[in-house]
Write a protein that holds these residues in place. Structure first.
Motif, PDB file in Angstrom:
ATOM      1  N   LEU A 152     -15.065 -44.249 -63.590  1.00 50.26           N
ATOM      2  CA  LEU A 152     -14.898 -42.814 -63.767  1.00 50.26           C
ATOM      3  C   LEU A 152     -13.554 -42.501 -64.417  1.00 50.26           C
ATOM      4  O   LEU A 152     -13.432 -41.535 -65.181  1.00 50.26           O
ATOM      5  CB  LEU A 152     -15.000 -42.102 -62.420  1.00 50.26           C
ATOM      6  CG  LEU A 152     -16.377 -42.130 -61.745  1.00 50.26           C
ATOM      7  CD1 LEU A 152     -16.310 -41.470 -60.373  1.00 50.26           C
ATOM      8  CD2 LEU A 152     -17.434 -41.440 -62.615  1.00 50.26           C
ATOM      9  N   ALA A 153     -12.545 -43.309 -64.104  1.00 47.67           N
ATOM     10  CA  ALA A 153     -11.220 -43.065 -64.674  1.00 47.67           C
ATOM     11  C   ALA A 153     -11.155 -43.384 -66.159  1.00 47.67           C
ATOM     12  O   ALA A 153     -10.279 -42.875 -66.873  1.00 47.67           O
ATOM     13  CB  ALA A 153     -10.174 -43.883 -63.924  1.00 47.67           C
ATOM     14  N   GLU A 192     -10.390 -34.908 -58.285  1.00 48.30           N
ATOM     15  CA  GLU A 192      -9.955 -36.239 -58.707  1.00 48.30           C
ATOM     16  C   GLU A 192      -9.662 -37.158 -57.527  1.00 48.30           C
ATOM     17  O   GLU A 192      -9.593 -38.375 -57.682  1.00 48.30           O
ATOM     18  CB  GLU A 192      -8.722 -36.135 -59.610  1.00 48.30           C
ATOM     19  CG  GLU A 192      -7.413 -35.776 -58.915  1.00 48.30           C
ATOM     20  CD  GLU A 192      -7.296 -34.288 -58.610  1.00 48.30           C
ATOM     21  OE1 GLU A 192      -6.230 -33.882 -58.123  1.00 48.30           O
ATOM     22  OE2 GLU A 192      -8.269 -33.540 -58.854  1.00 48.30           O
ATOM     23  N   ARG A 193      -9.495 -36.583 -56.324  1.00 48.42           N
ATOM     24  CA  ARG A 193      -9.273 -37.391 -55.123  1.00 48.42           C
ATOM     25  C   ARG A 193     -10.552 -37.528 -54.293  1.00 48.42           C
ATOM     26  O   ARG A 193     -10.502 -37.878 -53.129  1.00 48.42           O
ATOM     27  CB  ARG A 193      -8.159 -36.773 -54.277  1.00 48.42           C
ATOM     28  CG  ARG A 193      -6.816 -36.729 -54.991  1.00 48.42           C
ATOM     29  CD  ARG A 193      -5.737 -36.165 -54.084  1.00 48.42           C
ATOM     30  NE  ARG A 193      -4.459 -36.072 -54.768  1.00 48.42           N
ATOM     31  CZ  ARG A 193      -3.350 -35.595 -54.221  1.00 48.42           C
ATOM     32  NH1 ARG A 193      -3.376 -35.168 -52.971  1.00 48.42           N
ATOM     33  NH2 ARG A 193      -2.228 -35.540 -54.912  1.00 48.42           N
ATOM     34  N   PRO A 195     -22.271 -41.717 -67.459  1.00 50.32           N
ATOM     35  CA  PRO A 195     -22.694 -41.809 -66.053  1.00 50.32           C
ATOM     36  C   PRO A 195     -22.757 -43.260 -65.595  1.00 50.32           C
ATOM     37  O   PRO A 195     -22.972 -44.179 -66.392  1.00 50.32           O
ATOM     38  CB  PRO A 195     -24.090 -41.168 -66.059  1.00 50.32           C
ATOM     39  CG  PRO A 195     -24.128 -40.322 -67.294  1.00 50.32           C
ATOM     40  CD  PRO A 195     -23.277 -41.039 -68.298  1.00 50.32           C
ATOM     41  N   ILE A 196     -22.551 -43.469 -64.302  1.00 54.09           N
ATOM     42  CA  ILE A 196     -22.657 -44.791 -63.706  1.00 54.09           C
ATOM     43  C   ILE A 196     -23.584 -44.703 -62.507  1.00 54.09           C
ATOM     44  O   ILE A 196     -23.510 -43.762 -61.715  1.00 54.09           O
ATOM     45  CB  ILE A 196     -21.276 -45.346 -63.285  1.00 54.09           C
ATOM     46  CG1 ILE A 196     -21.440 -46.739 -62.666  1.00 54.09           C
ATOM     47  CG2 ILE A 196     -20.556 -44.393 -62.344  1.00 54.09           C
ATOM     48  CD1 ILE A 196     -20.099 -47.423 -62.352  1.00 54.09           C
ATOM     49  N   PHE A 197     -24.497 -45.681 -62.389  1.00 49.82           N
ATOM     50  CA  PHE A 197     -25.412 -45.721 -61.249  1.00 49.82           C
ATOM     51  C   PHE A 197     -24.868 -46.682 -60.207  1.00 49.82           C
ATOM     52  O   PHE A 197     -24.436 -47.796 -60.524  1.00 49.82           O
ATOM     53  CB  PHE A 197     -26.809 -46.172 -61.687  1.00 49.82           C
ATOM     54  CG  PHE A 197     -27.764 -46.341 -60.543  1.00 49.82           C
ATOM     55  CD1 PHE A 197     -28.247 -45.227 -59.853  1.00 49.82           C
ATOM     56  CD2 PHE A 197     -28.171 -47.610 -60.142  1.00 49.82           C
ATOM     57  CE1 PHE A 197     -29.116 -45.377 -58.785  1.00 49.82           C
ATOM     58  CE2 PHE A 197     -29.040 -47.770 -59.072  1.00 49.82           C
ATOM     59  CZ  PHE A 197     -29.511 -46.640 -58.390  1.00 49.82           C
ATOM     60  N   VAL A 213     -20.748 -39.067 -62.717  1.00 48.88           N
ATOM     61  CA  VAL A 213     -20.143 -38.924 -64.032  1.00 48.88           C
ATOM     62  C   VAL A 213     -18.799 -38.228 -63.860  1.00 48.88           C
ATOM     63  O   VAL A 213     -18.631 -37.367 -62.994  1.00 48.88           O
ATOM     64  CB  VAL A 213     -21.055 -38.124 -64.987  1.00 48.88           C
ATOM     65  CG1 VAL A 213     -21.194 -36.679 -64.531  1.00 48.88           C
ATOM     66  CG2 VAL A 213     -20.525 -38.192 -66.420  1.00 48.88           C
ATOM     67  N   ALA A 214     -17.817 -38.625 -64.672  1.00 47.03           N
ATOM     68  CA  ALA A 214     -16.479 -38.040 -64.579  1.00 47.03           C
ATOM     69  C   ALA A 214     -16.464 -36.641 -65.189  1.00 47.03           C
ATOM     70  O   ALA A 214     -17.199 -36.346 -66.134  1.00 47.03           O
ATOM     71  CB  ALA A 214     -15.468 -38.934 -65.294  1.00 47.03           C
ATOM     72  N   VAL A 215     -15.635 -35.796 -64.618  1.00 45.26           N
ATOM     73  CA  VAL A 215     -15.332 -34.482 -65.182  1.00 45.26           C
ATOM     74  C   VAL A 215     -13.963 -34.617 -65.841  1.00 45.26           C
ATOM     75  O   VAL A 215     -12.960 -34.864 -65.163  1.00 45.26           O
ATOM     76  CB  VAL A 215     -15.307 -33.395 -64.091  1.00 45.26           C
ATOM     77  CG1 VAL A 215     -14.861 -32.060 -64.680  1.00 45.26           C
ATOM     78  CG2 VAL A 215     -16.678 -33.266 -63.446  1.00 45.26           C
TER      79      VAL A 215
END
Length: 516
Positions: A193-194, A149-150, A199-201, A216-218
């Motif tokens: 992401l938060a 996350e960091r 997904p973001i390009f 993409v966020a986990v």
């Protein structure tokens, strides 16, 4: 995989006891076999879950058929039971768990630890994350990094030889470079992401050596655990984007299971360490569950704080002591209030404890202030006393100022004792009558130097020449002062008890700073 000792430490929280054959230090558990009465050929594994088997002796035989050196049974059997005798004869470790614990709980813990609780080089974390990164990279057809996350790199796929400058710097430093991080923040990547699972390009940036990424966020529910990054100059098509999202879900499962296993183990370990330090429990049993032998140990007490606050820095110190360096060694730690206590196996000297402190504190932020004390060597039953010595040494270290080395009790017992006497003296009202009070009053009223002269004379065992050297005056000056102070106070220097009381009194009162 996981070491058998660590597995027993966690299962100990469910009442597990090791009976039968002795544990082999460092033995690894890589696979799990479960009893299935419907199959003629049992599954093979390093540890056998005897689900539904009520006879512990029968579980031993079934474990051998499964090729397992360790069997988990729900049983009240002890070391004197026939099952334990049979297990010792066959070289099988029996982990006997309280029958009140359900098999679903036991299976969940064992599978979670064995399959998700492997160690990385830093001492903790899913050992198969790199393999998972490789799998995702193969599915999407591009190099992948998995970050926390960091935005610190947890794992990366193979094939990084084709990576751009930004990716190389990220992999080598294990974190996103500061300039690139600002670029990503300005592009709104962190905010996306938060808040989103899509997904973001991120387009290329020549300034940052960045050829383009899809991230993409986990996530686990609302909590962001990290992110997965794919090096791609163009946005992923729908099929590969879907594969990336599925991969992120698998990464989330790995990270979450690892965190649960880590927190559970940390909780169990902390409880066992507390029991050892407080006494009143069987130290051999608790020590065995922690993997501590009967050799010599020291208790280390550590406090960390910043000028603004205390608790967050203490938690950072505890995190440092129980991850990475701390868990990769035999040290076992707990936190009580704002103090981190660590039991460290070591020899008779304090060098190993000093090195442990240096390495542990090196991972803390530079602005964190650390005070530490090291108790004397002790066996397992003597750990409560070593803890008290560590506390006293810690209190002394806090008074010595910045730059002072942590205090080891057995190497600084005299200084610790005097500090103890000062604290005791300061806890009540000092005597208004008596020779030291009279001399101190005379010094204050007439600018004499009787108290520092008496202190130097006592330290010099009555040698005027040595006392004069300490004070930086002539020996005749010492003789003259000693004669005159005898006219103002009843010193009785020829009485050993009086000399001892005077020495304690002058050593535990604040120094005047006037040595002349």
């Amino acid at each position: 995989m996981i070491r058998l000792e660590r597995l027993l430490t966690v299962l100990g929280g469910y009442g597990a006891r090791s009976i039968g054959a002795r544990l082999t230090p460092g033995e690894l558990i890589r696979s799990v076999a479960v009893h299935d009465p419907t199959r003629s050929e049992p599954d093979q594994g390093d540890i056998f879950l005897a689900v539904g088997v009520e006879d512990a002796s029968a579980a031993t035989g079934l474990a051998r058929a499964a090729g397992a050196g360790t069997a988990v049974v729900r049983s009240q059997a002890d070391e004197r039971s026939p099952a334990a005798v049979m297990a010792r004869e066959r070289g099988t470790v029996l982990l006997a768990v309280d029958p009140a614990v359900s098999w679903s709980q036991l299976a969940g813990v064992v599978y979670g630890l064995v399959l998700e609780g492997g160690e990385t080089e830093s001492g903790r974390g899913p050992a198969d994350l790199p393999s998972l990164a490789d799998t995702i990279a193969a599915q999407v057809g591009a190099p992948v990094t998995i970050e926390d996350e960091r935005f610190r790199v947890l794992a990366h796929s193979d094939g990084q030889q084709t990576a751009d400058r930004a990716r190389v710097e990220t992999v080598l430093s294990r974190s996103v470079p500061a300039g690139l991080r600002r670029f990503l923040d300005d592009a709104g990547v962190a905010a996306h992401l938060a808040a989103s699972t899509e997904p973001i390009f991120v387009p290329a940036s020549a300034e940052h050596g960045f050829n383009g990424r899809t991230a993409v966020a986990v996530r686990a529910g609302r909590e962001m655990l990290g992110s997965v990054w794919v090096m791609a100059e163009r946005p992923l098509d729908d099929e590969r984007a879907a594969l990336l999202k599925d991969g992120a879900g698998t990464v989330a499962l790995h990270l979450l299971r690892t965190r649960v296993s880590a927190d559970l183990e940390r909780q169990v370990e902390s409880d066992l360490v507390n029991r050892l330090l407080e006494g009143g429990t069987d130290p051999t049993e608790a020590g065995s569950r922690l993997g501590l032998t009967s050799q010599s140990h020291r208790v280390i007490a550590l406090q960390a704080h910043t000028p603004q606050e205390r608790h967050a820095a203490a938690l950072l110190a505890f995190e440092r002591a129980t991850t990475g360096f701390g868990w990769s060694r035999a040290a076992r730690s707990t936190i009580f209030g704002s103090t981190v206590y660590t039991i460290l196996p070591c020899g008779s000297g304090a060098a190993a404890a000093q090195e442990w402190l240096r390495t542990t504190c090196a991972g803390l932020p530079a602005h964190v202030i650390v005070h530490a004390g090291i108790g004397g060597p002790a066996d397992l039953p003597g750990l409560p006393e070593s803890r008290r010595e560590a506390d006293e040494s810690l209190n002394l270290h806090a008074t010595l100022g910045s730059g002072a080395s942590p205090v080891a009790y057995d190497e600084s017992w005299d200084t610790v004792l005097l500090h103890r006497l000062r604290l005791a003296s300061g806890s009540g009202r000092r005597p208004a009558e008596g020779p030291i009070a009279s001399l101190a009053s005379h010094d204050a009223a007439h600018s004499t130097h009787y108290v520092p002269t008496l202190r130097a004379w006592l330290r010099a065992h009555g040698d005027p020449a040595e006392a004069a050297r300490i004070l930086g005056v002539h020996a005749n000056t010492v003789r003259y002062r000693m004669k005159r102070m005898g006219e103002h106070a009843d010193l009785r220097l020829d009485d050993p008890r009086s000399r001892f009381a005077l020495a304690v009194a002058v050593e535990t009162m604040p120094a005047t700073g006037d040595t002349g």
